[in-house]
Design an enzyme around this catalytic site. Sequence first.
Site, PDB file in Angstrom:
ATOM      1  N   ARG A 170     -10.840 -21.718   5.720  1.00  0.00           N
ATOM      2  CA  ARG A 170     -12.058 -21.664   6.537  1.00  0.00           C
ATOM      3  C   ARG A 170     -11.655 -21.792   7.997  1.00  0.00           C
ATOM      4  O   ARG A 170     -12.149 -21.084   8.851  1.00  0.00           O
ATOM      5  CB  ARG A 170     -13.018 -22.774   6.103  1.00  0.00           C
ATOM      6  CG  ARG A 170     -13.884 -22.413   4.915  1.00  0.00           C
ATOM      7  CD  ARG A 170     -13.089 -21.844   3.737  1.00  0.00           C
ATOM      8  NE  ARG A 170     -13.910 -21.512   2.602  1.00  0.00           N
ATOM      9  CZ  ARG A 170     -14.165 -22.340   1.589  1.00  0.00           C
ATOM     10  NH1 ARG A 170     -13.604 -23.543   1.547  1.00  0.00           N
ATOM     11  NH2 ARG A 170     -14.926 -21.942   0.588  1.00  0.00           N
ATOM     12  N   ASP A 199      -9.048 -17.996   0.241  1.00  0.00           N
ATOM     13  CA  ASP A 199     -10.503 -18.149   0.060  1.00  0.00           C
ATOM     14  C   ASP A 199     -11.214 -16.938   0.642  1.00  0.00           C
ATOM     15  O   ASP A 199     -10.571 -16.021   1.175  1.00  0.00           O
ATOM     16  CB  ASP A 199     -10.998 -19.470   0.675  1.00  0.00           C
ATOM     17  CG  ASP A 199     -12.099 -20.092  -0.193  1.00  0.00           C
ATOM     18  OD1 ASP A 199     -13.095 -19.412  -0.455  1.00  0.00           O
ATOM     19  OD2 ASP A 199     -11.941 -21.253  -0.614  1.00  0.00           O
ATOM     20  N   HIS A 269     -13.944 -16.666  -4.968  1.00  0.00           N
ATOM     21  CA  HIS A 269     -13.437 -16.940  -3.618  1.00  0.00           C
ATOM     22  C   HIS A 269     -12.360 -15.925  -3.235  1.00  0.00           C
ATOM     23  O   HIS A 269     -11.303 -16.286  -2.703  1.00  0.00           O
ATOM     24  CB  HIS A 269     -12.926 -18.379  -3.524  1.00  0.00           C
ATOM     25  CG  HIS A 269     -14.038 -19.404  -3.566  1.00  0.00           C
ATOM     26  ND1 HIS A 269     -14.939 -19.555  -2.540  1.00  0.00           N
ATOM     27  CD2 HIS A 269     -14.412 -20.285  -4.522  1.00  0.00           C
ATOM     28  CE1 HIS A 269     -15.814 -20.507  -2.851  1.00  0.00           C
ATOM     29  NE2 HIS A 269     -15.530 -20.962  -4.059  1.00  0.00           N
ATOM     30  N   GLU A 334     -16.782 -21.762  -8.773  1.00  0.00           N
ATOM     31  CA  GLU A 334     -17.800 -20.986  -8.068  1.00  0.00           C
ATOM     32  C   GLU A 334     -17.559 -19.468  -8.145  1.00  0.00           C
ATOM     33  O   GLU A 334     -17.449 -18.800  -7.122  1.00  0.00           O
ATOM     34  CB  GLU A 334     -17.860 -21.456  -6.601  1.00  0.00           C
ATOM     35  CG  GLU A 334     -18.237 -22.922  -6.492  1.00  0.00           C
ATOM     36  CD  GLU A 334     -18.242 -23.449  -5.055  1.00  0.00           C
ATOM     37  OE1 GLU A 334     -19.130 -24.249  -4.743  1.00  0.00           O
ATOM     38  OE2 GLU A 334     -17.347 -23.085  -4.256  1.00  0.00           O
ATOM     39  N   TRP A 400     -14.530 -32.057 -10.016  1.00  0.00           N
ATOM     40  CA  TRP A 400     -15.079 -32.135  -8.653  1.00  0.00           C
ATOM     41  C   TRP A 400     -16.592 -32.217  -8.623  1.00  0.00           C
ATOM     42  O   TRP A 400     -17.181 -32.824  -7.740  1.00  0.00           O
ATOM     43  CB  TRP A 400     -14.581 -30.957  -7.798  1.00  0.00           C
ATOM     44  CG  TRP A 400     -15.211 -29.631  -8.075  1.00  0.00           C
ATOM     45  CD1 TRP A 400     -14.873 -28.771  -9.068  1.00  0.00           C
ATOM     46  CD2 TRP A 400     -16.274 -29.001  -7.347  1.00  0.00           C
ATOM     47  NE1 TRP A 400     -15.653 -27.643  -9.015  1.00  0.00           N
ATOM     48  CE2 TRP A 400     -16.525 -27.753  -7.960  1.00  0.00           C
ATOM     49  CE3 TRP A 400     -17.038 -29.364  -6.231  1.00  0.00           C
ATOM     50  CZ2 TRP A 400     -17.510 -26.876  -7.502  1.00  0.00           C
ATOM     51  CZ3 TRP A 400     -18.016 -28.482  -5.769  1.00  0.00           C
ATOM     52  CH2 TRP A 400     -18.240 -27.252  -6.405  1.00  0.00           C
ATOM     53  N   ASP A 427     -14.994 -34.075   3.753  1.00  0.00           N
ATOM     54  CA  ASP A 427     -15.695 -33.255   4.749  1.00  0.00           C
ATOM     55  C   ASP A 427     -17.143 -33.732   4.894  1.00  0.00           C
ATOM     56  O   ASP A 427     -17.868 -33.252   5.757  1.00  0.00           O
ATOM     57  CB  ASP A 427     -15.654 -31.758   4.387  1.00  0.00           C
ATOM     58  CG  ASP A 427     -16.136 -31.443   2.974  1.00  0.00           C
ATOM     59  OD1 ASP A 427     -16.113 -32.351   2.106  1.00  0.00           O
ATOM     60  OD2 ASP A 427     -16.550 -30.289   2.740  1.00  0.00           O
TER      61      ASP A 427
HETATM   62  C1  ACM Z   1     -15.049 -26.904  -4.677  1.00  0.00           C
HETATM   63  O1  ACM Z   1     -15.395 -27.805  -3.893  1.00  0.00           O
HETATM   64  N1  ACM Z   1     -15.639 -25.732  -4.646  1.00  0.00           N
HETATM   65  C2  ACM Z   1     -13.976 -27.112  -5.623  1.00  0.00           C
END
Ligand code: ACM
Length: 541
Positions: A170, A199, A269, A334, A400, A427
Site C-alpha cells: 500500500r 497486493d 489481492h 479476501e 486474523w 494499523d
Molecule cells: C487481512 O487483514 N486481510 C489478512
Amino acid sequence: MKKSLFIFFILLIFISCKDKKNYEFTNEIVPTPAFVEFGKNVLNVSDEIYIIFEDSSEDGKKITDYLTNFLSKNFSPKFINEAQDKKTNIFISIDEELPAETYSLDIDNNGVYLKSGDHRGLFWGIQTLRQLFPVEIEKSKLSENFVLPHVKIFDKPQFRYRGMHLDVCRHFFSVEDVKSYIDLLVMHKFNTFHFHLTDDQGWRVDIKALPKLAEIASQRKETVIKKNTGIYDGIPYGGYFTHDEIRDIVKYAEDRFITVIPEIEMPGHALAALSAYPEIGCVGGSYDAATSWGVFDDIFCAGNEETFHFLEKVIDEICELFPNSPYIHVGGDEAPKVRWEKCPKCQKRIKDEGLSNEHELQSYFVQRMEKYINSKGKRIIGWDEILEGGLAPNATVMSWRGEEGGIDAARQGHDFIMNPTSHCYFDYYQSEDIDNEPFAICCLIDCEKIYYWDPVPNTLSKDERKHMLGVQANLWTEYILDRAHIQYMVLPRMAVLSEVAWSKAPRDDYSEFQNRLQSLFKRYDALGYNYAKHELITEKN
Ligand code: ACM
Ligand code: ZN
C-alpha cells in the site's frame, strides 16, 4: 584492641548497609524474564571488555559481529578463550542441556555469564543484557565507567513463533526502513518478520522471469486520499525491491536470528499482477493496479493453466531469495468469487475436478500451489480463509478475522498463529482521542487491551493447543507513509505484544508493566524512535 575491633566491625556493617541502600534494583526488563533475581551489589565495568567466546561457526560469528558493533562506540571488545584478571569478562557459551531460545544470564563479581541451548537464545540473552546497560550506550560514548547489577536470570519464550508483519504494497519503504523495522523486532525478541510483498496496489519484488511485474505491476497511477473519499492525489506511485535488495534485507534479518517469511498473495489481492499479465485474470483485462483501498473482484483465474505457470515462476524465485524460510505465505484472504462464478474456464475446472462450488475451487487453487511449494521443501501459511472449501494438507493458518480460524485449524490437526483484528492490528487507533492521532483505518487497540489478552483459546484441549505456534501483529500501510509513522504505530504496542509472546509470567498487574515501559521509553528516546506517548508517565505537578 577489643575496642578497635568493635569499631572496625561497626564500620564494616555501616559500609555494607550503605552499599545495600545504594543497590536496590527493580526489574525493568521488557519482556519480563521467566525468572529474575537481583543481588545487592554491582559489577564495575572497566574500559576493557573481554569476551570469552571462541566460536568460529557462522552463527557464532553473527554473535561476535553484533556484540562488536553494539559495544563499538565505547569499547573494542576482544574475543579470547581465557578470562583476564581485573578486567570485565563476559563468558558466552552454548549449553546443550538448555532448549532452543532458552538462556541464562548471571552477573556477579567475576563477570557476566551467558548460556543458551542455541545461538538464537544467546542473541536474546544479549538483548536482555542490553537492557541492563545504561541507555546512553545506544547512541553515544558514555561519559564515565558504569556498573552492571548482580543478577540471576533464566529465561525462555512462551511461544516459538513471535511475528511482526509489514505491508510494503500500500506504501513502499526503503531497504533502510525495513532494516530499521527489523531492529525493532530484535529489541523486543520477535523472531519472525512477515514480509507482505504483493497486493492490489503494488507488486514489490522483482521476478526476473516475469519482468513486467517490476516494470508495470509495481506502479499505480495515483492514490486515493484517506479512506476511499473519491479524491485522488494525482501522483504516480511505485517501487519494488531488486533481488540484491531482498538478499540484503534477508541477510540483515538472519544476522540477527530473525526469519523472514515472504507473502505472495493468491488468488486474491492480485490486481497489480493482473495489470502486467492480464491474460491470467478471468476477463483478460483491462486492469490497473488499485488506486484505492479494499477488496477487488478481479483475482487470478483458477481455470487457466497459465495462472499456475505464472505463480510457479514466482515461487521459484521467491524460494531462491528466501532460502532459509521454512514457509511461504500464500495469502488466501479476501478473494471474491464473482469472476469465477461467471468465468467459463473456472466453471470448467469446477466440473472437471468434481468440485461443488467456488470455495472448493479456492481450496483446489491453494492445494495445487501447496504441492508445488512442498516440492521445494517449504510449507505454506495462509490467512484463515484457506479453511473455506477444505484446508490444504500441510497448511498453517493465520487466524486474523478472530480466534475461530485458529481453533478450527487446531481441531483439524493444523498449526496456527494468532493475529486477530481485535488485538493484533497495529494499523488501528491506539487512543480514543482520534482527533489527535494520525489518520487510521478504524477501531481502538490500546496497550492495556493487548496486555490482558490471553491468545491461547481456552476451548482447545491440551493436545490441540500444541498447534498454536504463537502470535503476530500486522501493520497494513494504507495510511502509513514513512518510517516515523511506522514506529509510532508499533511502539509501544509491540513491547506489550512481546510481553504476551515471550513472557510466561502472569499478566495481572498493568501498572507494574507500565513502570517497566518507562525504562524502555528512555531507550527508545536514545535511539531516536518516534513512539506513541500515551503510556508515558510524566512528572505530576
Ligand atoms: C487481512 O487483514 N486481510 C489478512
Ligand atoms: Zn477464471
